[in-house]
Write a protein that holds these residues in place. Sequence first.
Motif, PDB file in Angstrom:
ATOM      1  N   GLY A   1       0.998  -1.564   0.008  1.00  0.00           N
ATOM      2  CA  GLY A   1      -0.188   0.350  -0.023  1.00  0.00           C
ATOM      3  C   GLY A   1       1.125   1.057   0.340  1.00  0.00           C
ATOM      4  O   GLY A   1       0.304   2.508  -0.626  1.00  0.00           O
ATOM      5  N   ALA A   2       1.862   1.391   0.815  1.00  0.00           N
ATOM      6  CA  ALA A   2       3.087   2.844   0.384  1.00  0.00           C
ATOM      7  C   ALA A   2       4.027   2.790  -0.042  1.00  0.00           C
ATOM      8  O   ALA A   2       3.710   4.252  -1.117  1.00  0.00           O
ATOM      9  CB  ALA A   2       4.355   2.405   1.548  1.00  0.00           C
ATOM     10  N   VAL A   3       3.963   1.380  -0.802  1.00  0.00           N
ATOM     11  CA  VAL A   3       4.069   1.495  -2.392  1.00  0.00           C
ATOM     12  C   VAL A   3       3.422   2.285  -3.654  1.00  0.00           C
ATOM     13  O   VAL A   3       4.022   3.051  -4.492  1.00  0.00           O
ATOM     14  CB  VAL A   3       5.478   0.304  -2.846  1.00  0.00           C
ATOM     15  CG1 VAL A   3       6.442   0.195  -3.874  1.00  0.00           C
ATOM     16  CG2 VAL A   3       6.842   0.275  -1.588  1.00  0.00           C
ATOM     17  N   ALA A   4       2.823   1.599  -4.252  1.00  0.00           N
ATOM     18  CA  ALA A   4       1.213   1.132  -4.781  1.00  0.00           C
ATOM     19  C   ALA A   4       0.969   1.853  -4.641  1.00  0.00           C
ATOM     20  O   ALA A   4      -0.544   2.164  -5.286  1.00  0.00           O
ATOM     21  CB  ALA A   4       1.474  -0.504  -4.854  1.00  0.00           C
ATOM     22  N   GLY A   5       0.360   2.201  -3.713  1.00  0.00           N
ATOM     23  CA  GLY A   5      -0.777   2.888  -3.473  1.00  0.00           C
ATOM     24  C   GLY A   5      -0.815   4.037  -4.012  1.00  0.00           C
ATOM     25  O   GLY A   5      -1.861   4.907  -4.397  1.00  0.00           O
ATOM     26  N   PRO A   6      -0.147   5.293  -4.094  1.00  0.00           N
ATOM     27  CA  PRO A   6      -0.087   6.766  -5.249  1.00  0.00           C
ATOM     28  C   PRO A   6      -0.604   6.438  -6.386  1.00  0.00           C
ATOM     29  O   PRO A   6      -1.159   6.842  -7.095  1.00  0.00           O
ATOM     30  CB  PRO A   6       1.086   6.576  -4.701  1.00  0.00           C
ATOM     31  CG  PRO A   6       2.091   6.677  -3.430  1.00  0.00           C
ATOM     32  CD  PRO A   6       0.769   5.119  -3.471  1.00  0.00           C
ATOM     33  N   ALA A   7       0.006   4.681  -6.689  1.00  0.00           N
ATOM     34  CA  ALA A   7      -0.148   4.657  -8.255  1.00  0.00           C
ATOM     35  C   ALA A   7      -2.076   4.281  -8.398  1.00  0.00           C
ATOM     36  O   ALA A   7      -2.498   4.076  -9.529  1.00  0.00           O
ATOM     37  CB  ALA A   7       0.391   3.862  -8.962  1.00  0.00           C
ATOM     38  N   LEU A   8      -2.263   3.755  -7.013  1.00  0.00           N
ATOM     39  CA  LEU A   8      -3.872   3.339  -7.495  1.00  0.00           C
ATOM     40  C   LEU A   8      -4.925   4.089  -7.019  1.00  0.00           C
ATOM     41  O   LEU A   8      -6.295   4.389  -7.765  1.00  0.00           O
ATOM     42  CB  LEU A   8      -3.984   2.295  -6.661  1.00  0.00           C
ATOM     43  CG  LEU A   8      -2.764   0.875  -6.906  1.00  0.00           C
ATOM     44  CD1 LEU A   8      -3.166  -0.883  -5.833  1.00  0.00           C
ATOM     45  CD2 LEU A   8      -3.817   0.172  -8.112  1.00  0.00           C
ATOM     46  N   LEU A   9      -4.101   5.650  -5.969  1.00  0.00           N
ATOM     47  CA  LEU A   9      -5.397   6.634  -5.845  1.00  0.00           C
ATOM     48  C   LEU A   9      -4.998   8.100  -6.773  1.00  0.00           C
ATOM     49  O   LEU A   9      -6.066   8.522  -6.525  1.00  0.00           O
ATOM     50  CB  LEU A   9      -4.513   6.596  -4.583  1.00  0.00           C
ATOM     51  CG  LEU A   9      -4.835   5.603  -3.065  1.00  0.00           C
ATOM     52  CD1 LEU A   9      -5.099   6.612  -2.218  1.00  0.00           C
ATOM     53  CD2 LEU A   9      -6.297   5.393  -2.718  1.00  0.00           C
ATOM     54  N   PHE A  10      -4.214   7.688  -7.661  1.00  0.00           N
ATOM     55  CA  PHE A  10      -3.688   9.101  -7.452  1.00  0.00           C
ATOM     56  C   PHE A  10      -4.267   9.301  -9.308  1.00  0.00           C
ATOM     57  O   PHE A  10      -2.941   7.684  -9.861  1.00  0.00           O
ATOM     58  CB  PHE A  10      -2.858  10.029  -7.536  1.00  0.00           C
ATOM     59  CG  PHE A  10      -2.960   9.979  -6.119  1.00  0.00           C
ATOM     60  CD1 PHE A  10      -3.639  11.191  -5.415  1.00  0.00           C
ATOM     61  CD2 PHE A  10      -1.708   9.481  -5.459  1.00  0.00           C
ATOM     62  CE1 PHE A  10      -4.114  11.389  -4.555  1.00  0.00           C
ATOM     63  CE2 PHE A  10      -2.115  10.100  -3.708  1.00  0.00           C
ATOM     64  CZ  PHE A  10      -3.227  10.623  -3.228  1.00  0.00           C
ATOM     65  N   ASP A  11      -3.565  10.231 -10.704  1.00  0.00           N
ATOM     66  CA  ASP A  11      -4.061   9.689 -11.993  1.00  0.00           C
ATOM     67  C   ASP A  11      -2.356   9.818 -11.813  1.00  0.00           C
ATOM     68  O   ASP A  11      -1.774  11.441 -12.274  1.00  0.00           O
ATOM     69  CB  ASP A  11      -4.606  10.823 -12.885  1.00  0.00           C
ATOM     70  CG  ASP A  11      -4.890  10.587 -13.870  1.00  0.00           C
ATOM     71  OD1 ASP A  11      -4.006   9.194 -14.470  1.00  0.00           O
ATOM     72  OD2 ASP A  11      -5.465  11.206 -14.607  1.00  0.00           O
ATOM     73  N   LEU A  12      -1.584   9.606 -11.941  1.00  0.00           N
ATOM     74  CA  LEU A  12      -0.440   9.345 -12.236  1.00  0.00           C
ATOM     75  C   LEU A  12       0.382   9.152 -14.471  1.00  0.00           C
ATOM     76  O   LEU A  12      -0.593   8.102 -14.797  1.00  0.00           O
ATOM     77  CB  LEU A  12       1.222   8.381 -11.491  1.00  0.00           C
ATOM     78  CG  LEU A  12       0.970   8.921 -10.254  1.00  0.00           C
ATOM     79  CD1 LEU A  12       1.258   7.720  -8.819  1.00  0.00           C
ATOM     80  CD2 LEU A  12       0.710  10.278  -9.324  1.00  0.00           C
ATOM     81  N   PRO A  13       1.791   9.217 -14.305  1.00  0.00           N
ATOM     82  CA  PRO A  13       2.256   8.701 -15.639  1.00  0.00           C
ATOM     83  C   PRO A  13       2.302   7.144 -15.983  1.00  0.00           C
ATOM     84  O   PRO A  13       2.345   7.015 -15.018  1.00  0.00           O
ATOM     85  CB  PRO A  13       3.399   9.943 -16.331  1.00  0.00           C
ATOM     86  CG  PRO A  13       3.059  11.072 -15.193  1.00  0.00           C
ATOM     87  CD  PRO A  13       2.597  10.898 -13.627  1.00  0.00           C
ATOM     88  N   ASP A  14       1.652   6.641 -16.972  1.00  0.00           N
ATOM     89  CA  ASP A  14       1.810   5.476 -17.105  1.00  0.00           C
ATOM     90  C   ASP A  14       3.329   4.392 -16.890  1.00  0.00           C
ATOM     91  O   ASP A  14       2.921   3.985 -15.636  1.00  0.00           O
ATOM     92  CB  ASP A  14       1.445   4.856 -18.453  1.00  0.00           C
ATOM     93  CG  ASP A  14       0.304   4.896 -18.754  1.00  0.00           C
ATOM     94  OD1 ASP A  14      -0.484   5.587 -17.629  1.00  0.00           O
ATOM     95  OD2 ASP A  14      -0.644   5.331 -19.965  1.00  0.00           O
ATOM     96  N   PRO A  15       4.238   5.508 -16.876  1.00  0.00           N
ATOM     97  CA  PRO A  15       5.181   4.943 -17.242  1.00  0.00           C
ATOM     98  C   PRO A  15       5.307   4.447 -15.139  1.00  0.00           C
ATOM     99  O   PRO A  15       6.187   3.725 -14.474  1.00  0.00           O
ATOM    100  CB  PRO A  15       6.622   5.641 -17.302  1.00  0.00           C
ATOM    101  CG  PRO A  15       5.823   5.842 -18.056  1.00  0.00           C
ATOM    102  CD  PRO A  15       4.836   6.497 -17.799  1.00  0.00           C
ATOM    103  N   LEU A  16       5.247   5.472 -14.673  1.00  0.00           N
ATOM    104  CA  LEU A  16       5.872   5.603 -12.984  1.00  0.00           C
ATOM    105  C   LEU A  16       4.623   4.948 -12.231  1.00  0.00           C
ATOM    106  O   LEU A  16       4.917   4.183 -11.414  1.00  0.00           O
ATOM    107  CB  LEU A  16       5.422   6.900 -12.440  1.00  0.00           C
ATOM    108  CG  LEU A  16       5.299   7.749 -11.355  1.00  0.00           C
ATOM    109  CD1 LEU A  16       7.280   7.141 -11.081  1.00  0.00           C
ATOM    110  CD2 LEU A  16       4.988   8.875 -10.501  1.00  0.00           C
ATOM    111  N   GLU A  17       2.646   4.975 -12.540  1.00  0.00           N
ATOM    112  CA  GLU A  17       1.989   3.838 -11.624  1.00  0.00           C
ATOM    113  C   GLU A  17       2.823   3.006 -12.376  1.00  0.00           C
ATOM    114  O   GLU A  17       2.463   1.647 -11.031  1.00  0.00           O
ATOM    115  CB  GLU A  17       1.026   4.331 -12.785  1.00  0.00           C
ATOM    116  CG  GLU A  17      -0.104   4.610 -12.718  1.00  0.00           C
ATOM    117  CD  GLU A  17      -1.665   4.997 -13.000  1.00  0.00           C
ATOM    118  OE1 GLU A  17      -1.545   3.553 -13.887  1.00  0.00           O
ATOM    119  OE2 GLU A  17      -1.999   5.974 -13.242  1.00  0.00           O
TER     120      GLU A  17
END
Length: 121
Positions: A36-52
């Motif tokens: 959750g700490a590492v992948a959570g931001p990718a799941l919660l926010f709309d980030l650029p595809d490579p960063l997700e």
Amino acid sequence: MTGHGGRRTQAERDAITVEIGYALFSAAFAAAVLFGAVAGPALLFDLPDPLEKVLLRTGLAVSPVMFLVRVVSVLIRFRAEAVAARTDATSGDGNGDGNGNGEIERRGGRPSQPGPTSPDS
């Protein structure tokens, strides 16, 4: 088998079962928190595809490692404590304090082991 070649008691088998359960559940919790700490931001926010992708793959890579490390560390610590307790209990004087002179180990003025005591105590 124990270190001295004897069989484990029911209490020892129960303690091992409880410790394995604790190791598995605490490891699953730690791995989920780390994911959750590492992948959570990718799941919660709309980030650029490579960063997700990087965050999700990193979370998927480190979570199983965290799970294994936690399980192994808990079980190694339990084994070390069990071996130390068994060594103290078989030190030769029967009261488990390891001093070999048969004195009752006291904590707070009471014997460390339940059982009959003399009226003087």
